[in-house]
Design an enzyme around this catalytic site. Structure first.
Site, short mmCIF file in Angstrom:
data_model
loop_
_atom_site.label_atom_id
_atom_site.label_comp_id
_atom_site.label_asym_id
_atom_site.label_seq_id
_atom_site.Cartn_x
_atom_site.Cartn_y
_atom_site.Cartn_z
N ARG A 219 5.90 -2.75 -3.02
CA ARG A 219 6.76 -2.15 -4.03
C ARG A 219 5.88 -1.60 -5.15
NH1 ARG A 219 10.31 -1.69 -1.10
NH2 ARG A 219 12.39 -2.62 -1.12
N HIS A 267 7.13 6.72 -0.44
CA HIS A 267 7.89 5.53 -0.01
C HIS A 267 8.41 5.76 1.41
CE1 HIS A 267 10.31 1.85 -1.52
NE2 HIS A 267 10.25 1.82 -0.20
#
Ligand code: NDP
Ligand code: OXD
Length: 304
Positions: A219, A267
């Site tokens: 993350r 991502h």
């Protein structure tokens, strides 16, 4: 259901269940299950008969960020398809740093014919932060490629060919032994901002690659981007592959985009594919209704 490109999820879930997209109105007593990605805070609290929350992703920080989250079980994604994508991403980035892809791309641009020394994989130590479903699969693949593999997690793990470090006491020895740091941690209060300068400067500086490299596919808020840039620019860090960012999408003004030793992906390391994830979700709903235990439950206290 709510979140991440809902249409395909909606179509597949609708084959077996009545589905409503992001319920409107104060209360919706007809809803038993919520399938969510970054739901608006307070939304789930308004569903009086909610029984289970299903995360569309492996990470659940987006769900737990809701301060009014109802107290029902949360199921996250653990699936071969997602794991395989993450293993591919990690192997790709580790091999690219190991086989000096950034240097060769620069040489090709400048038409330079030069072969630098190439250490063998066994001389390179890959340290995986987060030895869970994804970290363990990546560790296995990297071990099979011949790398020396270490892992760091909350609890110690026994894995063939992988040296396990754990907790606060294990962090410095783990970092000191690492040439390529792969981050596959969840975002929790304990891990937020963990990839800072003090971590980067503990990586092995005299390893065979001429400096340590960072790969973050966990993350973005695990990392301090200003510290990564500082470490790249003062030679503490050789190169970085970043799939996740403090703020997404990454701002056009971010110096990470154009940094010659940073590789950026949006991502995209392991995107949740409804074609592979909806069936197991529907199967869990049916099993739950037969009174069986739910699998892949989130430990709310631990935050992942
Ligand atoms: P898991 O829950 O299976 O594993 C998490 C690992 O992190 C475990 O080994 C756990 O330790 C360790 N961990 C958690 N907190 C700490 C801590 N405070 N200190 C040390 N270790 C800690 O998760 P997954 O492997 O399934 O996924 C990992 C993350 O990858 C997700 O949370 C998500 O954020 C990210 N992800 C990113 C994607 C992308 O496309 N970029 C796609 C999918 C996931 P222990 O083993 O002791 O419990
Ligand atoms: C996930 C993600 O957590 O896609 O699954 O990031």
């Amino acid at each position: 259901m709510t979140g991440m490109h809902p249409q395909r999820w909606y179509e597949l879930l609708s084959q077996e269940r009545d589905v409503v997209l992001e319920p409107e109105g104060p209360e919706d007593p007809g809803i038993d299950y919520a399938v969510v990605w970054k739901q608006p805070p307070g939304l789930l609290k308004r569903l009086p008969n909610l029984k289970v929350i299903f995360s569309i992703g492996a990470g659940v920080d987006h769900i737990l960020a809701d301060p009014e989250l109802p107290d029902v079980p949360i199921v996250r994604v653990v699936a071969d398809n997602l794991t395989q994508h993450m293993v591919e991403y990690v192997a790709w980035r580790v091999l690219d740093h190991h086989r000096q892809g950034m240097l060769y791309r620069a040489q090709q641009r400048d038409k330079i014919w030069h072969e630098p020394p190439q250490p063998p994989a066994e001389a390179v130590s890959v340290g995986i932060m987060g030895l869970g479903a994804l970290g363990q699969a990546a560790a296995k693949a990297l071990h099979a490629l011949g790398f020396s593999v270490n892992g760091w997690s909350r609890r110690e793990h026994r894995m063939e060919g992988v040296r396990s470090f754990s907790g606060e006491a294990g962090l410095t020895p783990f970092l000191n032994a690492t040439d390529i740091l792969v981050v596959l941690l969840p975002l929790t209060p304990a891990t937020e901002g963990i990839i800072d300068y003090s971590v980067l400067e503990r990586l092995r500086s005299d390893g065979p690659l001429g400096g340590p490299c960072l790969v973050n596919a966990g993350r973005g808020r695990l990392q301090r981007e200003a510290d990564i840039l500082r470490a790249l620019d003062d030679g503490t860090l050789k190169e970085a592959s970043l799939d996740v960012f403090e703020r997404e999408p990454l701002a056009r003004a971010s110096p990470l985009w154009a940094h010659p030793r940073v590789f950026v992906t949006p991502h995209a390391a392991a995107t949740s594919d409804p074609a592979h994830l909806v069936q197991p979700m529907l199967a869990q709903m049916a099993a739950f209704e037969r009174g069986e235990n739910l699998k892949n439950l989130v430990d709310r206290k631990a935050g992942y």
